[in-house]
Motif scaffolding. Structure first.
Motif: not given
Length: 932
Positions: A117, A47, A74, A78, A40-41, A70, A44, A149-151
């Motif tokens: 996005y 981005t 995500a 999610t 997950d990190e 991406t 993210r 989730f993607l910042g």
């Protein structure tokens, strides 16, 4: 023939365009296995990597493939939803600034996340526009799971937020909001007095959901912010006194068209009376300076010659109350617009209520054309493709469905009378209820919905509105055999949140749901019902193991009910009449056949329907009688469908012309609006406007001298006395201009320089007396307030000009060209008046008390208006009753607070046109609220 062959061989232009997206779809799919392995990190972190690439010079198109891949990953993590290939295509169309036409149930809300996005990565903000507050909140919360989730940050704009909350929402990477709220925020921003008080931060990219509803249907009526007008009751009474003095030969009345106009003789009389009372500017009543006076004369004429007491209105308790011409009922609270109600009050010698003036307005066409890039989504746009391109330069692309469409669209059934039609509909609903087939009944208005509901009640049906959380369980028999007999639900686009739940359950077996064509849009109808909506509605407050068990029970039940609905033939969409637009009919049909489900649609018509009457129902009626059509029988033939479609196309073309014509006139005002708003922002950015004010003062003196001292004229030909009076009246300077004119060899240039020098000296002395900081504050305040006041007056003049300009057509002159020409003259006059107003106020200014640094200038009291083109109701009437702090301004804002006349600390915010709380009898702006 050849065209059909070519389309079969090569595909349509739309097919070829869709094929053009396939290589990028394949590239996104190829990245899927690689991204699935990331933590997950790591996902993210992509981005930040994309933002860095954009800073280094890459474009959004360069990173489209990895960015879309991406978002898809995500979405899986999610929401548990994976974007279909056709959804990726829809996202590309949105990113390119086009309209993606996607059928109902194809997941347009999820499609938007791709383009949102990608475009949010540049940090300038993306707006997602919805048709109501419920959808704005729902979609923002739902899709924020992906963005967060993607910042990226997500905000939402709904009614009731204050300016700080709005500013925070607009500062987010992605902002959801309704078309009304975004438009009103833009108008309010351009009435603020400080840059930091403005909430929006530009118009870079917007995606409009239900784009046909917002940019076509709602484009007929502008957004308007209005406020109370200065008291003009004396003027109404003055004009009213003239009207009874006119003879019948002084005016022409057309009762059929409900119009009345002055004749030549009447005009001469009116000019004579106005001139005698010093109310006429120039020589003629129809000079451009008298546009507002002509408007008041026309409204006075209408009040006296077209409206009759006790027929069109009554007088009760000092009020003029309108009588509805159709029902004969009184309509208290309703008022005629454009000053007509005030003219009636003057006629009846009743107290004249304050008139509202337009403070700012804009059409949706001109608001959304401000965006650098615009995209849209809907299930129905192709029939309006020409209008989308013509007005907004948006291309419509039809995106194929994820699964093949199985819906059976049947030919219309045409009956002779409404009674026969509705009896046939009720019989069909009985049959569907017995077989367990869900039915969505579409009507063209709330009244028609209620009419059908009343017929069902008489037949023993029970209305059910799903307001009870346990309603769903009550609706079914214990063994889930089918919905209980004789139960139906009704919704009509008024209570969006409740209706979203009702329409989400319209797919359960045997459910009968009656809706206006616009109701419930944005909510998916799933066969068997929507499990997520039921869980949210029925399990409020239920937690722990019990919740888990009941969630599973609901999902199992929905799955079983779906099988029953499928076996019964899927959702049956039943239209009770054709709408004037094919697009609205297609919206209704599109509710059935979701994601490859079976379905059926049919329209029931009668010769008494509005659309059928448009093209000769009398002839059709006699023809069908001769053919032996008996009562209760219907005629069904594809030719009927084609004839109706042609009639709809004609109506669509007429409506397009009407909207286009409105836009042509609004474009004139819009060009001026942009100039004024841009100038206003420049003024707010500039802390020191002394140079601007000086230029205005010098330009004004140039105009005064040029007007009174003609070029190359001898001194004895100068209007010296006139110049002296003008300088004294406007500049507050008593200068020996008569003595200057006697000096030998003096020229107009020398006079000009002397007046300028003296005026500059006065302003320099004021600056020295009060201090530069206070003087700069006063100059900026006077400049902005004068601009606002004159702009509002100008808007009224443009409204009045727009109403009378059509008469120019009788003189073989193009009303639009005449409007452009005279609107430009009015604009130039406004700029000249601004120079005079600003200079005159500053030359007289005396600062009573330097304002504290944190004191903000007060906005006027404001109301928002947006009349719904379908119901005729003002959508903002409830909002005005519960004004948010962002909407509330000065007048009336502190009415409920107890004020001590001797203690200004208790006064709170006082409107500038409000009576001063000190009790002097003066308006606040002329008393304690004045600068000097």
């Amino acid at each position: 023939m050849l065209g059909a062959v070519a389309r079969k061989l090569f595909g349509t232009a739309n097919d070829r365009r869709i094929r053009g997206y396939q290589p990028r779809v394949d590239a996104i799919n190829a990245l899927e296995p690689e991204l699935a392995k990331l933590t997950d990190e790591q996902l993210r972190a992509r981005t930040d990597e994309f933002k860095k690439q954009l800073e280094e010079g890459k474009t959004l198109d360069d990173i489209l493939v990895p960015a879309f891949a991406t978002v898809r990953e995500a979405g899986k993590r999610t929401l548990g939803q994976r974007h279909f290939d056709v959804q990726l295509i829809g996202g590309m169309i949105l990113h390119e600034g086009g309209i993606a036409e996607m059928k109902t149930g194809e997941g347009k809300t999820l499609v938007a996340t791709l383009a949102v996005y990608l475009n949010a990565l540049n940090g300038k903000g993306v707006h997602v526009v919805t048709v109501n507050d419920y959808l704005a909140k729902r979609d923002s919360e739902w899709m924020a799971q992906i963005y967060g989730f993607l910042g990226l940050t997500t905000g939402v704009i709904v009614h009731g937020l204050d300016d700080e909350e709005r500013k925070a929402a607009y500062a987010c990477d992605i902002t959801y909001g309704t078309n009304n709220e975004l438009g009103f925020d833009y108008l309010r921003d351009n009435m603020k007095y400080r840059l930091e008080d403005m909430v929006q931060r530009g118009h870079v990219y917007a995606i409009v959901d239900e784009v046909d509803s917002i940019l076509i249907d709602e484009a007929r009526t502008p957004l308007i912010i209005s406020g109370p007008l200065d008291d003009r009751s004396d003027f109404y009474n003055t004009i009213d006194a003239y009207i009874p003095r006119l003879d019948k030969s002084d005016y022409d009345v057309d009762e059929k068209q409900r119009t009345v106009n002055l004749t030549e003789a009447g005009m001469e009389k009116m000019e004579q009376w106005l001139r005698a009372d010093d109310l006429l500017k120039g020589d003629s009543l129809y000079d451009i300076e008298n546009v507002s006076t002509v408007h008041h004369v026309n409204q006075g004429l209408r009040a006296h010659k077209l409206f009759q007491r006790d027929k069109d209105y009554i007088v009760r308790n000092g009020e003029v109350v309108i009588i509805d011409e159709f029902t004969g009922r009184m309509m208290p609270g309703r008022r005629y617009s454009e000053g007509l109600h005030q003219a009636l009050e003057a006629k009846e010698h009743q107290p004249i209520q304050p008139e509202n003036q337009t403070l700012a307005s804009i059409t949706f066409q001109n608001y959304f054309r401000m965006y650098d890039k615009l995209g849209g989504m809907t299930g129905t746009a192709l029939t309006e493709a020409d209008e989308f391109y013509d007005i907004y330069k948006l291309n419509v692309v039809e995106v194929p469905t994820n699964r093949p469409m199985q819906r059976d669209d049947q030919d219309d059934e045409v009956y002779r009378t409404n009674g026969e039609k509705y009896r046939s509909i009720v019989a069909l609903l009985d049959d569907c209820k017995k077989r367990g087939q869900p039915v969505l009944v579409g009507t063209t208005s709330i009244e028609k919905s209620e009419q059908l509901a009343e017929m069902l009640r008489k037949e023993g049906w029970e209305q059910h509105d799903f307001a009870d959380p346990n309603a769903f369980a009550k609706l079914y028999t214990g063994d889930e055999g089918a919905a209980k007999a004789k139960v139906f639900a009704i919704l009509n686009a008024r209570y969006h949140e409740q209706e979203a739940y009702i329409v989400s359950q319209a797919g359960v077996p045997g459910a009968i749901t009656i809706a206006t064509n616009m109701a419930g849009r944005g909510t998916d109808i799933q066969l068997g019902g929507n499990a997520d909506m039921r869980i949210r509605q029925e399990l409020q407050g239920v937690e722990g193991e019990e919740r888990e068990k009941r969630v599973q029970d609901i999902r199992d039940q929905v799955s079983r009910l779906k099988e029953k609905s499928l076996a019964a033939g899927g959702l049956f969409v039943l239209g009770t009449e054709r709408h004037e637009s094919r697009r609205i009919d297609n919206q209704l049909r599109g509710r059935s056949g979701r994601q490859g489900d079976p379905g059926r649609s049919k329209f029931f018509l009668s010769l008494e329907d509005d659309l059928m009457r448009i093209f000769g129902s009398d002839k059709l009626d006699s023809m069908l009688t001769k053919l032996g059509l008996k009562e209760g029988e219907a005629i069904i033939h594809p030719w009927i469908n084609k004839a109706l479609e042609k009639a709809q196309q004609k109506v669509e073309a007429r409506n397009f012309d009407l909207r286009k014509n409105i836009l042509k006139y609004d474009d004139v005002a819009n060009d001026q609006r942009k100039v004024i708003f841009d100038q206003r922002i420049d003024m707010m950015k500039d802390n020191d406007v002394a140079e601007t004010v000086t230029d205005m003062r010098h330009a004004l003196i140039d105009d005064l001298v040029s007007k009174h001292i003609p070029e190359n004229a001898y001194p004895e030909q100068w209007d010296v006395n006139g110049l002296h009076e003008a300088v004294q009246h406007i500049l507050n300077l008593d200068l020996p201009i008569q003595d200057w004119a006697k000096e030998e060899g003096i020229a107009d240039e020398e006079v000009r320089e002397r007046i300028i020098k003296r005026a500059d000296e006065v302003m320099a002395a004021k600056s020295a007396q009060y201090g530069p900081e206070v003087m700069r504050y006063v100059e900026k305040s006077v400049l902005l307030q004068t601009l606002d006041h004159l702009w509002r007056e100008h808007l009224i003049m443009l409204e009045h000009l727009r109403q009378v300009i059509g008469l120019r057509g009788y003189g073989q002159r193009d009303p639009l060209n005449e409007y452009k020409s005279e609107a430009f003259q009015l604009f130039e006059a406004m700029i000249a008046n601004m120079r005079e107003g600003v200079t005159g106020q500053l030359m007289r200014v005396e600062v009573v008390q330097a304002p504290p640094e944190d004191e903000q200038q007060q906005l006027p009291y404001m109301e928002a208006h947006k009349v719904d083109p379908f119901t005729g109701e003002d959508e903002m009437s409830y909002a005005n009753a519960t004004l948010s702090p962002a909407m509330a301004g000065g007048a009336g804002a502190q009415q409920a607070v107890e004020r001590d006349p001797k203690n200004p600390a208790t006064w709170g915010k006082v409107g500038r046109n409000e009576a001063c709380p000190c009790g002097s009898g003066k308006k606040y702006k002329h008393c304690h609220g004045r600068f000097g």
